[in-house]
Design a protein around this motif. Structure first.
Motif, PDB file in Angstrom:
ATOM      1  N   LEU A  69       0.719  -1.232   0.129  1.00  0.00           N
ATOM      2  CA  LEU A  69      -0.193  -0.338  -0.195  1.00  0.00           C
ATOM      3  C   LEU A  69       0.949   0.899   0.416  1.00  0.00           C
ATOM      4  CD1 LEU A  69      -2.794  -0.725   2.551  1.00  0.00           C
ATOM      5  CD2 LEU A  69      -3.154  -0.974   0.272  1.00  0.00           C
ATOM      6  N   ALA A  70       1.980   1.230   0.483  1.00  0.00           N
ATOM      7  CA  ALA A  70       3.075   2.404   0.839  1.00  0.00           C
ATOM      8  C   ALA A  70       3.495   2.946  -0.634  1.00  0.00           C
ATOM      9  CB  ALA A  70       3.915   1.716   1.808  1.00  0.00           C
ATOM     10  N   GLU A  71       3.567   1.438  -1.156  1.00  0.00           N
ATOM     11  CA  GLU A  71       4.323   1.608  -2.608  1.00  0.00           C
ATOM     12  C   GLU A  71       3.005   2.401  -3.801  1.00  0.00           C
ATOM     13  OE1 GLU A  71       5.824  -2.033  -3.654  1.00  0.00           O
ATOM     14  OE2 GLU A  71       7.136  -2.279  -1.725  1.00  0.00           O
ATOM     15  N   LEU A  72       2.067   1.951  -3.930  1.00  0.00           N
ATOM     16  CA  LEU A  72       0.686   2.293  -3.795  1.00  0.00           C
ATOM     17  C   LEU A  72       0.639   4.044  -4.304  1.00  0.00           C
ATOM     18  CD1 LEU A  72      -2.154  -0.031  -4.108  1.00  0.00           C
ATOM     19  CD2 LEU A  72      -0.266   0.367  -6.490  1.00  0.00           C
ATOM     20  N   GLU A  73       0.682   4.357  -2.826  1.00  0.00           N
ATOM     21  CA  GLU A  73       0.636   5.573  -2.905  1.00  0.00           C
ATOM     22  C   GLU A  73       1.662   6.116  -3.008  1.00  0.00           C
ATOM     23  OE1 GLU A  73       0.104   8.578   1.422  1.00  0.00           O
ATOM     24  OE2 GLU A  73      -0.161   6.742   1.568  1.00  0.00           O
ATOM     25  N   ALA A  74       3.406   5.583  -3.427  1.00  0.00           N
ATOM     26  CA  ALA A  74       4.158   6.835  -3.048  1.00  0.00           C
ATOM     27  C   ALA A  74       4.275   7.062  -4.682  1.00  0.00           C
ATOM     28  CB  ALA A  74       5.243   6.147  -3.065  1.00  0.00           C
ATOM     29  N   GLU A  75       3.287   5.291  -5.503  1.00  0.00           N
ATOM     30  CA  GLU A  75       3.500   5.633  -6.905  1.00  0.00           C
ATOM     31  C   GLU A  75       2.191   6.582  -7.483  1.00  0.00           C
ATOM     32  OE1 GLU A  75       2.067   2.505 -10.637  1.00  0.00           O
ATOM     33  OE2 GLU A  75       2.914   1.953  -8.768  1.00  0.00           O
ATOM     34  N   ALA A  76       1.002   6.569  -6.443  1.00  0.00           N
ATOM     35  CA  ALA A  76       0.293   7.817  -7.095  1.00  0.00           C
ATOM     36  C   ALA A  76       0.643   9.222  -6.729  1.00  0.00           C
ATOM     37  CB  ALA A  76      -0.897   7.425  -6.585  1.00  0.00           C
ATOM     38  N   ASP A  77       1.755   9.089  -5.601  1.00  0.00           N
ATOM     39  CA  ASP A  77       1.748  10.487  -5.281  1.00  0.00           C
ATOM     40  C   ASP A  77       2.999  10.863  -6.690  1.00  0.00           C
ATOM     41  OD1 ASP A  77       0.674  11.308  -3.057  1.00  0.00           O
ATOM     42  OD2 ASP A  77       2.589  10.619  -2.049  1.00  0.00           O
ATOM     43  N   ALA A  78       4.094   9.876  -6.936  1.00  0.00           N
ATOM     44  CA  ALA A  78       4.558  10.623  -8.348  1.00  0.00           C
ATOM     45  C   ALA A  78       3.587  10.756  -9.808  1.00  0.00           C
ATOM     46  CB  ALA A  78       5.659   9.524  -8.396  1.00  0.00           C
ATOM     47  N   HIS A  79       2.898  10.145  -9.576  1.00  0.00           N
ATOM     48  CA  HIS A  79       1.943  10.414 -11.004  1.00  0.00           C
ATOM     49  C   HIS A  79       1.428  11.725 -11.304  1.00  0.00           C
ATOM     50  CE1 HIS A  79      -0.908   9.513 -14.016  1.00  0.00           C
ATOM     51  NE2 HIS A  79      -1.432  10.165 -13.579  1.00  0.00           N
ATOM     52  N   ALA A  80       0.626  11.989  -9.650  1.00  0.00           N
ATOM     53  CA  ALA A  80       0.945  13.736  -9.720  1.00  0.00           C
ATOM     54  C   ALA A  80       1.888  14.473  -9.977  1.00  0.00           C
ATOM     55  CB  ALA A  80      -0.131  13.878  -8.025  1.00  0.00           C
ATOM     56  N   ASP A  81       2.314  13.707  -9.207  1.00  0.00           N
ATOM     57  CA  ASP A  81       3.527  15.476  -9.098  1.00  0.00           C
ATOM     58  C   ASP A  81       3.708  15.390 -10.704  1.00  0.00           C
ATOM     59  OD1 ASP A  81       4.163  15.861  -6.685  1.00  0.00           O
ATOM     60  OD2 ASP A  81       4.740  14.337  -6.498  1.00  0.00           O
ATOM     61  N   ALA A  82       4.016  14.458 -11.324  1.00  0.00           N
ATOM     62  CA  ALA A  82       4.728  14.678 -12.798  1.00  0.00           C
ATOM     63  C   ALA A  82       3.674  15.173 -13.766  1.00  0.00           C
ATOM     64  CB  ALA A  82       4.612  12.921 -13.909  1.00  0.00           C
ATOM     65  N   LYS A  83       1.965  15.166 -13.558  1.00  0.00           N
ATOM     66  CA  LYS A  83       0.640  15.739 -14.076  1.00  0.00           C
ATOM     67  C   LYS A  83       1.059  17.135 -12.977  1.00  0.00           C
ATOM     68  CE  LYS A  83      -3.132  14.996 -14.183  1.00  0.00           C
ATOM     69  NZ  LYS A  83      -4.462  14.146 -13.886  1.00  0.00           N
ATOM     70  N   GLY A  84       1.191  17.796 -12.523  1.00  0.00           N
ATOM     71  CA  GLY A  84       1.289  19.118 -11.750  1.00  0.00           C
ATOM     72  C   GLY A  84       3.011  19.684 -12.510  1.00  0.00           C
ATOM     73  N   ARG A  85       3.901  18.766 -12.477  1.00  0.00           N
ATOM     74  CA  ARG A  85       4.962  19.533 -13.546  1.00  0.00           C
ATOM     75  C   ARG A  85       4.444  20.167 -15.152  1.00  0.00           C
ATOM     76  NH1 ARG A  85      11.193  19.557 -13.821  1.00  0.00           N
ATOM     77  NH2 ARG A  85      10.677  18.799 -11.574  1.00  0.00           N
ATOM     78  N   ASP A  86       4.192  19.001 -15.551  1.00  0.00           N
ATOM     79  CA  ASP A  86       3.753  19.115 -17.152  1.00  0.00           C
ATOM     80  C   ASP A  86       2.436  19.957 -17.182  1.00  0.00           C
ATOM     81  OD1 ASP A  86       4.879  16.532 -17.714  1.00  0.00           O
ATOM     82  OD2 ASP A  86       2.692  15.491 -17.852  1.00  0.00           O
ATOM     83  N   ALA A  87       1.858  20.112 -16.369  1.00  0.00           N
ATOM     84  CA  ALA A  87       0.567  21.448 -16.140  1.00  0.00           C
ATOM     85  C   ALA A  87       2.095  22.790 -16.026  1.00  0.00           C
ATOM     86  CB  ALA A  87      -0.529  21.502 -15.239  1.00  0.00           C
ATOM     87  N   PHE A  88       2.604  22.903 -14.687  1.00  0.00           N
ATOM     88  CA  PHE A  88       3.132  24.209 -15.110  1.00  0.00           C
ATOM     89  C   PHE A  88       3.918  24.604 -16.662  1.00  0.00           C
ATOM     90  CE2 PHE A  88       7.321  26.011 -13.936  1.00  0.00           C
ATOM     91  CZ  PHE A  88       7.386  27.485 -14.118  1.00  0.00           C
ATOM     92  N   VAL A  89       4.483  23.548 -17.260  1.00  0.00           N
ATOM     93  CA  VAL A  89       5.738  23.239 -19.136  1.00  0.00           C
ATOM     94  C   VAL A  89       4.407  24.263 -19.705  1.00  0.00           C
ATOM     95  CG1 VAL A  89       6.325  21.993 -20.447  1.00  0.00           C
ATOM     96  CG2 VAL A  89       7.360  22.060 -18.251  1.00  0.00           C
ATOM     97  N   PHE A  90       3.023  23.584 -19.130  1.00  0.00           N
ATOM     98  CA  PHE A  90       1.934  23.591 -20.500  1.00  0.00           C
ATOM     99  C   PHE A  90       1.613  25.232 -19.950  1.00  0.00           C
ATOM    100  CE2 PHE A  90      -2.836  24.294 -21.929  1.00  0.00           C
ATOM    101  CZ  PHE A  90      -2.300  23.954 -23.200  1.00  0.00           C
ATOM    102  N   GLU A  91       1.304  25.462 -18.894  1.00  0.00           N
ATOM    103  CA  GLU A  91       0.660  27.104 -18.726  1.00  0.00           C
ATOM    104  C   GLU A  91       2.263  27.389 -17.358  1.00  0.00           C
ATOM    105  OE1 GLU A  91      -3.166  29.166 -17.672  1.00  0.00           O
ATOM    106  OE2 GLU A  91      -3.800  27.253 -17.875  1.00  0.00           O
TER     107      GLU A  91
END
Length: 294
Positions: A69-91
């Protein structure tokens, strides 16, 4: 997602005999990829229709499930961070107050209560006292972008040059005179209170100034003609109460009121929304006092 320790029920087909088996239950929202990952990680797991959960056999099952479960949570956080970084690059946010860091954004502005209040509402934001800046992870970019106009406007208002400019414009004006008078009145540490509704002595209560502790009520009458500009609504029935700032210990021990104050109240018991910023301010005061004593 949840995980609980549980032996199997006798009426469930989870074991080949009548003896309860050690293990643990785990449940999570259905997702095909997550189920595949789970089955690959726990090939002996079986679904329980009774408990609507997966049963993982073995005495170490709770610990193994917890790691997964901890690994899943870390993976979800990494995915959310990647989305946030992409959003910053786009806008992107183009501002002198924001810098890009390895794990997120670094925000440094002149002191502003508005900036602090806005950043505290951004999920996962945190203050770094050593670097004197705010950290916001990439995953919180959308929240940060939504609040950024208010943050930047408040930061620009509080730049030293802008504050000096406004001070120069106020010099000699009626606004400056009223500001000086209000400041002088506040330094007297007194407050008009209704004679028939006095606050407790020595206990934190809320007034229009914030949260204070009244130390003395002398019975001296307030003069409405003189102080009406500072305290609207004061009458000849009001008496002066003298106050001090509460300590952090007093604020921590204060039990918050469950309901807000009544309209036009002169004093009231503070709510948790009022206590939180007062506790933070008291904590900062005590930290500065300790630093000066070193």
């Amino acid at each position: 997602m949840s995980e609980t320790k549980s032996p199997t029920d006798r009426d469930e087909v989870l074991s080949g005999d009548d003896d309860p088996k050690p293990g643990a239950d785990v449940s999570f929202p259905y997702d095909r990829m997550t189920v595949e990952q789970f089955r690959k990680r726990f090939p002996r797991a079986r679904w329980s229709d009774v408990r609507k959960a997966w049963f993982v056999p073995g005495r170490t099952a709770p610990r193994r499930i917890g790691r997964w479960l901890a690994e899943l949570e870390a993976e979800a956080d990494a995915h959310a961070d990647a989305k946030g970084r992409d959003a910053f690059v786009f806008e992107p946010i183009d501002s002198p107050y924001l810098q890009l860091g390895k794990a997120g954004f670094r925000i440094r502005t002149p002191y502003s209560k508005t900036v602090i209040d806005e950043l505290r509402e951004v999920p996962f934001s945190r203050w770094d006292g050593d670097l004197r800046l705010w950290h916001v992870p990439f995953r919180s970019y959308e929240d940060l972008r939504h609040r950024w106009p208010a943050i930047e406007a408040a930061a620009r208002r509080n730049e030293p040059e802008e504050r000096r400019r406004r001070a120069e414009e106020r010099k000699g004006t009626e606004q400056e005179m009223r500001s000086r008078l209000r400041s002088a009145e506040r330094k007297r540490h007194r407050y008009p209170l209704p004679g028939d509704d006095l606050p407790p002595i020595g206990r934190p209560v809320a007034v229009s100034y914030g949260i204070v502790v009244f130390t003395e009520i002398t019975g001296e009458l307030a003069e409405p003609d003189i102080v009406a500009d500072f305290y609207p609504g004061v009458t000849e029935d009001h008496v002066w109460g003298y106050w001090r700032a509460p300590t952090l210990e007093e604020l921590v021990r204060t039990w918050p009121a469950k309901t807000p104050s009544v309209e036009n109240a002169r004093w009231w018991l503070p709510t948790i929304e009022e206590l939180r910023p007062a506790r933070r301010a008291a904590r900062s005061r005590e930290a500065r006092r300790r630093a000066k004593a070193l």
